[in-house]
Design a protein around this motif. Structure first.
Motif, PDB file in Angstrom:
ATOM      1  N   SER A 166     -20.605  23.571 -28.784  1.00  0.00           N
ATOM      2  CA  SER A 166     -19.873  24.838 -28.814  1.00  0.00           C
ATOM      3  C   SER A 166     -20.139  25.619 -27.534  1.00  0.00           C
ATOM      4  O   SER A 166     -21.090  25.356 -26.791  1.00  0.00           O
ATOM      5  CB  SER A 166     -20.293  25.666 -30.029  1.00  0.00           C
ATOM      6  OG  SER A 166     -21.501  26.341 -29.768  1.00  0.00           O
ATOM      7  N   LEU A 167     -19.286  26.618 -27.282  1.00  0.00           N
ATOM      8  CA  LEU A 167     -19.475  27.466 -26.110  1.00  0.00           C
ATOM      9  C   LEU A 167     -20.626  28.445 -26.295  1.00  0.00           C
ATOM     10  O   LEU A 167     -21.006  29.125 -25.347  1.00  0.00           O
ATOM     11  CB  LEU A 167     -18.177  28.231 -25.805  1.00  0.00           C
ATOM     12  CG  LEU A 167     -16.966  27.369 -25.444  1.00  0.00           C
ATOM     13  CD1 LEU A 167     -15.758  28.241 -25.137  1.00  0.00           C
ATOM     14  CD2 LEU A 167     -17.268  26.450 -24.267  1.00  0.00           C
ATOM     15  N   SER A 168     -21.193  28.517 -27.492  1.00  0.00           N
ATOM     16  CA  SER A 168     -22.357  29.376 -27.757  1.00  0.00           C
ATOM     17  C   SER A 168     -23.624  28.566 -27.503  1.00  0.00           C
ATOM     18  O   SER A 168     -24.188  27.983 -28.427  1.00  0.00           O
ATOM     19  CB  SER A 168     -22.324  29.879 -29.206  1.00  0.00           C
ATOM     20  OG  SER A 168     -21.112  30.538 -29.490  1.00  0.00           O
ATOM     21  N   TYR A 169     -24.089  28.535 -26.268  1.00  0.00           N
ATOM     22  CA  TYR A 169     -25.194  27.661 -25.881  1.00  0.00           C
ATOM     23  C   TYR A 169     -26.397  28.434 -25.356  1.00  0.00           C
ATOM     24  O   TYR A 169     -27.221  27.892 -24.610  1.00  0.00           O
ATOM     25  CB  TYR A 169     -24.693  26.672 -24.817  1.00  0.00           C
ATOM     26  CG  TYR A 169     -24.823  25.216 -25.221  1.00  0.00           C
ATOM     27  CD1 TYR A 169     -24.257  24.744 -26.406  1.00  0.00           C
ATOM     28  CD2 TYR A 169     -25.503  24.293 -24.420  1.00  0.00           C
ATOM     29  CE1 TYR A 169     -24.363  23.426 -26.780  1.00  0.00           C
ATOM     30  CE2 TYR A 169     -25.619  22.966 -24.798  1.00  0.00           C
ATOM     31  CZ  TYR A 169     -25.051  22.548 -25.975  1.00  0.00           C
ATOM     32  OH  TYR A 169     -25.164  21.226 -26.358  1.00  0.00           O
ATOM     33  N   LEU A 170     -26.509  29.708 -25.748  1.00  0.00           N
ATOM     34  CA  LEU A 170     -27.555  30.542 -25.163  1.00  0.00           C
ATOM     35  C   LEU A 170     -28.964  30.089 -25.518  1.00  0.00           C
ATOM     36  O   LEU A 170     -29.882  30.197 -24.703  1.00  0.00           O
ATOM     37  CB  LEU A 170     -27.364  32.002 -25.568  1.00  0.00           C
ATOM     38  CG  LEU A 170     -26.459  32.824 -24.637  1.00  0.00           C
ATOM     39  CD1 LEU A 170     -26.317  34.240 -25.159  1.00  0.00           C
ATOM     40  CD2 LEU A 170     -27.001  32.825 -23.213  1.00  0.00           C
ATOM     41  N   THR A 205     -15.230  36.057 -24.969  1.00  0.00           N
ATOM     42  CA  THR A 205     -15.785  37.204 -25.696  1.00  0.00           C
ATOM     43  C   THR A 205     -16.703  36.820 -26.851  1.00  0.00           C
ATOM     44  O   THR A 205     -17.615  37.574 -27.199  1.00  0.00           O
ATOM     45  CB  THR A 205     -14.648  38.090 -26.245  1.00  0.00           C
ATOM     46  OG1 THR A 205     -13.832  37.311 -27.148  1.00  0.00           O
ATOM     47  CG2 THR A 205     -13.781  38.629 -25.114  1.00  0.00           C
ATOM     48  N   LEU A 206     -16.471  35.648 -27.464  1.00  0.00           N
ATOM     49  CA  LEU A 206     -17.219  35.279 -28.669  1.00  0.00           C
ATOM     50  C   LEU A 206     -17.854  33.887 -28.612  1.00  0.00           C
ATOM     51  O   LEU A 206     -18.537  33.487 -29.563  1.00  0.00           O
ATOM     52  CB  LEU A 206     -16.289  35.343 -29.894  1.00  0.00           C
ATOM     53  CG  LEU A 206     -15.742  36.723 -30.254  1.00  0.00           C
ATOM     54  CD1 LEU A 206     -14.644  36.612 -31.298  1.00  0.00           C
ATOM     55  CD2 LEU A 206     -16.857  37.623 -30.746  1.00  0.00           C
ATOM     56  N   GLY A 207     -17.621  33.153 -27.537  1.00  0.00           N
ATOM     57  CA  GLY A 207     -18.118  31.780 -27.501  1.00  0.00           C
ATOM     58  C   GLY A 207     -17.389  30.886 -28.479  1.00  0.00           C
ATOM     59  O   GLY A 207     -17.942  29.894 -28.958  1.00  0.00           O
ATOM     60  N   ASP A 208     -16.135  31.244 -28.781  1.00  0.00           N
ATOM     61  CA  ASP A 208     -15.349  30.527 -29.785  1.00  0.00           C
ATOM     62  C   ASP A 208     -14.625  29.363 -29.106  1.00  0.00           C
ATOM     63  O   ASP A 208     -13.525  29.525 -28.565  1.00  0.00           O
ATOM     64  CB  ASP A 208     -14.349  31.501 -30.429  1.00  0.00           C
ATOM     65  CG  ASP A 208     -13.643  30.903 -31.642  1.00  0.00           C
ATOM     66  OD1 ASP A 208     -13.874  29.724 -31.960  1.00  0.00           O
ATOM     67  OD2 ASP A 208     -12.847  31.641 -32.265  1.00  0.00           O
ATOM     68  N   GLY A 209     -15.252  28.219 -29.128  1.00  0.00           N
ATOM     69  CA  GLY A 209     -14.661  27.050 -28.484  1.00  0.00           C
ATOM     70  C   GLY A 209     -15.657  25.933 -28.324  1.00  0.00           C
ATOM     71  O   GLY A 209     -16.788  25.997 -28.840  1.00  0.00           O
ATOM     72  N   LEU A 210     -15.260  24.922 -27.613  1.00  0.00           N
ATOM     73  CA  LEU A 210     -16.041  23.699 -27.451  1.00  0.00           C
ATOM     74  C   LEU A 210     -16.007  23.238 -26.008  1.00  0.00           C
ATOM     75  O   LEU A 210     -15.134  23.641 -25.235  1.00  0.00           O
ATOM     76  CB  LEU A 210     -15.453  22.591 -28.337  1.00  0.00           C
ATOM     77  CG  LEU A 210     -15.366  22.868 -29.836  1.00  0.00           C
ATOM     78  CD1 LEU A 210     -14.368  21.917 -30.486  1.00  0.00           C
ATOM     79  CD2 LEU A 210     -16.735  22.738 -30.487  1.00  0.00           C
ATOM     80  N   PHE A 211     -16.955  22.372 -25.657  1.00  0.00           N
ATOM     81  CA  PHE A 211     -16.891  21.734 -24.340  1.00  0.00           C
ATOM     82  C   PHE A 211     -17.457  20.333 -24.424  1.00  0.00           C
ATOM     83  O   PHE A 211     -18.177  19.975 -25.353  1.00  0.00           O
ATOM     84  CB  PHE A 211     -17.629  22.565 -23.283  1.00  0.00           C
ATOM     85  CG  PHE A 211     -19.139  22.486 -23.337  1.00  0.00           C
ATOM     86  CD1 PHE A 211     -19.836  21.645 -22.486  1.00  0.00           C
ATOM     87  CD2 PHE A 211     -19.860  23.260 -24.239  1.00  0.00           C
ATOM     88  CE1 PHE A 211     -21.222  21.573 -22.521  1.00  0.00           C
ATOM     89  CE2 PHE A 211     -21.249  23.194 -24.286  1.00  0.00           C
ATOM     90  CZ  PHE A 211     -21.929  22.355 -23.418  1.00  0.00           C
ATOM     91  N   GLU A 212     -17.119  19.533 -23.447  1.00  0.00           N
ATOM     92  CA  GLU A 212     -17.677  18.199 -23.262  1.00  0.00           C
ATOM     93  C   GLU A 212     -17.980  18.011 -21.786  1.00  0.00           C
ATOM     94  O   GLU A 212     -17.255  18.530 -20.924  1.00  0.00           O
ATOM     95  CB  GLU A 212     -16.703  17.108 -23.719  1.00  0.00           C
ATOM     96  CG  GLU A 212     -16.500  17.010 -25.214  1.00  0.00           C
ATOM     97  CD  GLU A 212     -17.705  16.454 -25.947  1.00  0.00           C
ATOM     98  OE1 GLU A 212     -18.465  15.657 -25.344  1.00  0.00           O
ATOM     99  OE2 GLU A 212     -17.882  16.796 -27.125  1.00  0.00           O
ATOM    100  N   THR A 213     -19.038  17.271 -21.485  1.00  0.00           N
ATOM    101  CA  THR A 213     -19.364  16.934 -20.105  1.00  0.00           C
ATOM    102  C   THR A 213     -19.340  15.428 -19.969  1.00  0.00           C
ATOM    103  O   THR A 213     -20.096  14.727 -20.643  1.00  0.00           O
ATOM    104  CB  THR A 213     -20.744  17.478 -19.700  1.00  0.00           C
ATOM    105  OG1 THR A 213     -20.790  18.881 -19.965  1.00  0.00           O
ATOM    106  CG2 THR A 213     -20.999  17.248 -18.220  1.00  0.00           C
TER     107      THR A 213
END
Length: 254
Positions: A129-133, A10-18
């Motif tokens: 972050s998950l907010s990558y737009l 809902t908010l892009g509140d988080g992280l990711f790694e590839t």
């Protein structure tokens, strides 16, 4: 299934790694987990469970068969949190991993200078972050222009990065790359390339350079965990020549 009230959704509140996996082995995984742990501290999330994270990534590889080269994405969300911006007092993050085949890129990259600007003042510019737009829009713009990647400038007109990579360029025997303060993610491959350059006696300068400086370079290249070192063929109408130094760095971090 991720609940509909998950804050990552809902908010892009988080992280990711590839992370790149070669023949089932996760490459440089410690550096990726270090960065995610640092991101958790910045976002005020509980400490990363590194053992579980690595187990989730390893388990995800079972779903891609015998592919030798695989991209493993580790996603951490802030969990469910009710309505609005405020998290629960004690959030319960969700952690999961997915995997997909990741063929090596074919040939040098063609870059388009994106109209999407990097916000160097935002803390998230230095987080996965998950907010990558913004990055999504920049890559879409590049693809629409017949290019492989986008060069993203910040609000001051300084070169920051590509949509999904760090950027380097060569001039007069030295290597330049945008400083983290330009709104740059501290890439794991960026760090490896800088270490390999230092070991080879080649100076790396973290700079606040503009597009004119990039276009005046003799060569340029992109880096990330999946592509390693990828030479740049051109930026807009500016063409670059192949570089023996870029190839040596690519071999060094392969």
């Amino acid at each position: 299934m991720t609940p509909l009230d998950d804050r990552g959704l809902t908010l892009g509140d988080g992280l990711f790694e590839t992370v790149l996996a070669l023949d089932g082995v996760l490459v440089g995984v410690a550096a990726h987990l270090d960065r995610m742990a640092q991101g958790c501290a910045v976002l005020g999330l509980p400490m990363l469970d590194r053992g579980r994270a690595q187990a989730e990534m390893q388990a995800s590889l079972a779903g891609v068969g015998s592919h030798a080269r695989v991209a493993v994405r580790l996603t951490l969300t802030a969990g469910s949190g009710g309505r609005g911006l405020d998290r629960l007092t004690s959030p319960s993050p969700r952690l999961f991993a997915t995997a997909a085949p990741a063929p090596a890129p074919a040939g040098p990259a063609r870059l388009l200078v994106s109209t999407v600007r990097r916000n160097a003042a935002s803390p998230t510019s230095r987080l996965k972050s998950l907010s990558y737009l913004d990055n999504v829009l920049a890559r879409r713009e590049a693809s629409g222009g017949g290019c492989d990647e986008a060069v993203m400038l910040n609000a001051a007109g300084e070169v920051a990065c590509a949509a999904a990579a760090n950027i380097f360029w060569l001039r007069e025997g030295r290597i330049f790359t945008p400083a983290l303060a330009c709104g740059v993610l501290a890439g794991t491959m960026r760090a490896r390339v800088m270490a390999a350059s230092a070991a080879a006696g080649v100076q790396v300068i973290e700079t606040h350079g503009d597009l004119v400086e990039l276009e005046a370079a003799s060569a340029a290249f992109l880096t990330n965990a999946l592509i390693g070192v990828r030479p740049v063929e051109r930026v807009g109408t500016t063409a670059f020549d192949p570089s023996a130094l870029v190839q040596r760095l690519a071999d060094a971090v392969a």
